[in-house]
Design an enzyme around this catalytic site. Sequence first.
Site, mmCIF file in Angstrom:
data_model
loop_
_atom_site.group_PDB
_atom_site.id
_atom_site.type_symbol
_atom_site.label_atom_id
_atom_site.label_comp_id
_atom_site.label_asym_id
_atom_site.label_seq_id
_atom_site.Cartn_x
_atom_site.Cartn_y
_atom_site.Cartn_z
ATOM 1 N N CYS A 64 -3.207 -14.221 -3.535
ATOM 2 C CA CYS A 64 -3.062 -14.624 -2.130
ATOM 3 C C CYS A 64 -3.451 -16.094 -1.971
ATOM 4 O O CYS A 64 -3.757 -16.547 -0.872
ATOM 5 C CB CYS A 64 -3.884 -13.734 -1.214
ATOM 6 S SG CYS A 64 -5.641 -13.802 -1.532
ATOM 7 N N ASP B 2 -15.467 -2.817 -5.982
ATOM 8 C CA ASP B 2 -15.631 -3.958 -5.087
ATOM 9 C C ASP B 2 -17.049 -4.495 -5.253
ATOM 10 O O ASP B 2 -17.967 -3.767 -5.634
ATOM 11 C CB ASP B 2 -15.381 -3.562 -3.618
ATOM 12 C CG ASP B 2 -15.006 -4.761 -2.753
ATOM 13 O OD1 ASP B 2 -13.814 -4.954 -2.469
ATOM 14 O OD2 ASP B 2 -15.926 -5.535 -2.381
ATOM 15 N N SER B 3 -17.214 -5.776 -4.939
ATOM 16 C CA SER B 3 -18.545 -6.373 -5.069
ATOM 17 C C SER B 3 -19.433 -6.068 -3.863
ATOM 18 O O SER B 3 -20.616 -6.357 -3.878
ATOM 19 C CB SER B 3 -18.419 -7.889 -5.254
ATOM 20 O OG SER B 3 -17.641 -8.426 -4.214
ATOM 21 N N ASN C 297 -19.023 -6.827 -10.079
ATOM 22 C CA ASN C 297 -18.136 -7.972 -10.216
ATOM 23 C C ASN C 297 -16.971 -7.546 -11.120
ATOM 24 O O ASN C 297 -17.185 -7.124 -12.263
ATOM 25 C CB ASN C 297 -18.922 -9.129 -10.846
ATOM 26 C CG ASN C 297 -18.075 -10.371 -11.004
ATOM 27 O OD1 ASN C 297 -16.850 -10.301 -11.161
ATOM 28 N ND2 ASN C 297 -18.718 -11.513 -10.974
ATOM 29 N N ALA C 298 -15.748 -7.646 -10.591
ATOM 30 C CA ALA C 298 -14.589 -7.148 -11.327
ATOM 31 C C ALA C 298 -14.488 -7.778 -12.721
ATOM 32 O O ALA C 298 -14.162 -7.091 -13.694
ATOM 33 C CB ALA C 298 -13.318 -7.425 -10.540
ATOM 34 N N ASP D 259 -6.149 -7.103 -6.621
ATOM 35 C CA ASP D 259 -5.880 -7.841 -5.381
ATOM 36 C C ASP D 259 -7.079 -8.731 -5.055
ATOM 37 O O ASP D 259 -7.787 -8.497 -4.068
ATOM 38 C CB ASP D 259 -5.591 -6.848 -4.237
ATOM 39 C CG ASP D 259 -5.150 -7.554 -2.968
ATOM 40 O OD1 ASP D 259 -4.675 -8.698 -3.054
ATOM 41 O OD2 ASP D 259 -5.286 -6.948 -1.889
ATOM 42 N N ARG E 227 0.842 -1.204 0.000
ATOM 43 C CA ARG E 227 0.000 0.000 0.000
ATOM 44 C C ARG E 227 0.875 1.251 0.000
ATOM 45 O O ARG E 227 0.528 2.266 -0.600
ATOM 46 C CB ARG E 227 -0.940 -0.009 1.213
ATOM 47 C CG ARG E 227 -2.131 -0.945 1.022
ATOM 48 C CD ARG E 227 -3.186 -0.727 2.093
ATOM 49 N NE ARG E 227 -2.792 -1.266 3.384
ATOM 50 C CZ ARG E 227 -3.177 -2.460 3.853
ATOM 51 N NH1 ARG E 227 -3.963 -3.228 3.136
ATOM 52 N NH2 ARG E 227 -2.785 -2.862 5.043
ATOM 53 N N PHE F 131 -10.954 -4.773 -6.374
ATOM 54 C CA PHE F 131 -11.028 -5.536 -5.114
ATOM 55 C C PHE F 131 -10.590 -4.624 -3.959
ATOM 56 O O PHE F 131 -9.636 -4.897 -3.241
ATOM 57 C CB PHE F 131 -10.159 -6.804 -5.172
ATOM 58 C CG PHE F 131 -10.464 -7.682 -6.354
ATOM 59 C CD1 PHE F 131 -11.552 -8.544 -6.332
ATOM 60 C CD2 PHE F 131 -9.670 -7.630 -7.498
ATOM 61 C CE1 PHE F 131 -11.839 -9.343 -7.432
ATOM 62 C CE2 PHE F 131 -9.960 -8.425 -8.600
ATOM 63 C CZ PHE F 131 -11.043 -9.291 -8.563
HETATM 64 N N1 SAH Z 1 -6.664 -4.773 -1.440
HETATM 65 C C1 SAH Z 1 -7.411 -4.837 -0.207
HETATM 66 C C2 SAH Z 1 -7.820 -6.267 0.152
HETATM 67 C C3 SAH Z 1 -8.665 -6.976 -0.894
HETATM 68 S S1 SAH Z 1 -9.617 -8.299 -0.262
HETATM 69 C C4 SAH Z 1 -6.632 -4.146 0.903
HETATM 70 O O1 SAH Z 1 -5.458 -3.764 0.705
HETATM 71 O O2 SAH Z 1 -7.178 -3.955 1.989
HETATM 72 C C5 SAH Z 1 -10.602 -8.795 -1.605
HETATM 73 C C6 SAH Z 1 -11.816 -7.916 -1.882
HETATM 74 O O3 SAH Z 1 -12.403 -8.375 -3.103
HETATM 75 C C7 SAH Z 1 -12.938 -7.946 -0.863
HETATM 76 O O4 SAH Z 1 -13.198 -6.629 -0.452
HETATM 77 C C8 SAH Z 1 -14.155 -8.537 -1.609
HETATM 78 O O5 SAH Z 1 -15.377 -7.910 -1.247
HETATM 79 C C9 SAH Z 1 -13.819 -8.233 -3.046
HETATM 80 N N2 SAH Z 1 -14.362 -9.152 -4.078
HETATM 81 C C10 SAH Z 1 -14.463 -10.485 -4.030
HETATM 82 N N3 SAH Z 1 -14.892 -10.989 -5.218
HETATM 83 C C11 SAH Z 1 -15.067 -9.906 -6.042
HETATM 84 C C12 SAH Z 1 -15.479 -9.750 -7.407
HETATM 85 N N4 SAH Z 1 -15.777 -10.812 -8.163
HETATM 86 N N5 SAH Z 1 -15.529 -8.511 -7.915
HETATM 87 C C13 SAH Z 1 -15.209 -7.432 -7.165
HETATM 88 N N6 SAH Z 1 -14.811 -7.518 -5.880
HETATM 89 C C14 SAH Z 1 -14.744 -8.738 -5.320
#
Ligand code: SAH
Length: 397
Positions: free
Chosen positions: A341, A251-252, A280-281, A301, A213, A229
């Site tokens: 991850c 984010d979703s 949805n990404a 991420d 970050r 995400f």
């Molecule tokens: N980068 C963040 C952590 C990401 S955790 C940080 O530094 O704090 C993963 C995230 O992806 C979660 O917030 C979850 O809600 C989101 N997520 C999960 N599946 C998703 C999708 N298909 N599309 C968009 N967001 C999604």
Amino acid sequence: MPTLILNPGRDKSLRRHHPWIFSGAVARIEGTPTPGETIAIVDAKGNTLARGAFSGHSQIVSRIWSFHPDEAIDATFFHHRLQRSLERRHIRSPLPDSDNTALRLVNAESDGLAGVTIDRYGPWLVGQFTSAGAQRWKKTIAEILLEMTGAHGLLERTDGEVCAQEGVPESVGPLLGATPPERIPICEHGLTYAVDPWHGHKTGFYLDQKDNRLLIREGSHGMRVLNTFAFSGGFGLNAMAAGAAQVVHLDSSSTLLAQAEENARLSNLPADRFEYCKGNAFHKLREWRDQHRTFDVIVLDPPKLADSQAGLQRAARAYKDLNWLAFRLLARGGRLLTFSCSGRMPADLFAKVVADAAVDAGREALIQRYLGPPADHPVALAFPEGRYLKGLLCAVD
Ligand code: SAH
């Protein structure tokens, strides 16, 4: 003490100090240990090698506490281990005041405390005790930690699918000391986040991305940044702190996007340069590609996409799709911070997937940095399973 006797030839990983004993390695168990009870681990020739915790319900029959066959597993043992964990993080009691008030204090197996994860959020501790042994000793661990750190209280967050796998009960609530509030304000790299320790993912925050970050600040000034995400906004907030022209959080979860917005406000960042997008990404990035939308910096991420060996192929395709879309959306001279991850996804396979995605997207890209977790998330050399987060900083022409 009950005793676990290994099959002939199945002591090799233990001699290399790997802390897990799988059921296939076990010849027999003498005595009738209860879940979490300390047992002696003995090789086929009768040599005692270690002491571990018994887990009746897990594929991992025992997790090792100590590779010294005579070491007593008691409060003194945990005191030493916890002291070592804090010293590794340069902490001497009480908890230091600093710009960074959130830290991982104990990183499970890699800190010699299998199944025990402890995060600090300001004056509060949040812990996960995800093995039978960790459950057995959690009160002792909490008592020692509160005394060592001066924290107000320790909230337990033992929940999620791991509980069923390990046969430990779900348990969420105050374990010792005072009860933490619904939101704990923390400071990281000078930014403020309201962490939700009760319901947030894991213990409430992705501490493992702390260094990355900070890294996104380099070169984000004046840039259009897409934080895919987004969770509670971390990467995007740091890009904005470095003077980004625009940050899009995708984010979703609308709850999490609201938290990202709140964190931007708490951090005094300019509200008008943020955009929040729920979706949805996989679909949203495709939509933006169709619209020829571009960004200068993209963060990918995603949550863990490979949850089993069988799922690895599927996960590789999903990672490739996401990275391909990101390469398509990046402007000339753009940068991609892309992560996995999934512990099951090897770092070299991940790099290959990203390379394939760049080729298919018709982009020349190179790796500027290999990324990973910060120093408070150490990985024991004998425990490569502890390495799950890997990332690449790529620059595209
Ligand atoms: N980068 C963040 C952590 C990401 S955790 C940080 O530094 O704090 C993963 C995230 O992806 C979660 O917030 C979850 O809600 C989101 N997520 C999960 N599946 C998703 C999708 N298909 N599309 C968009 N967001 C999604």
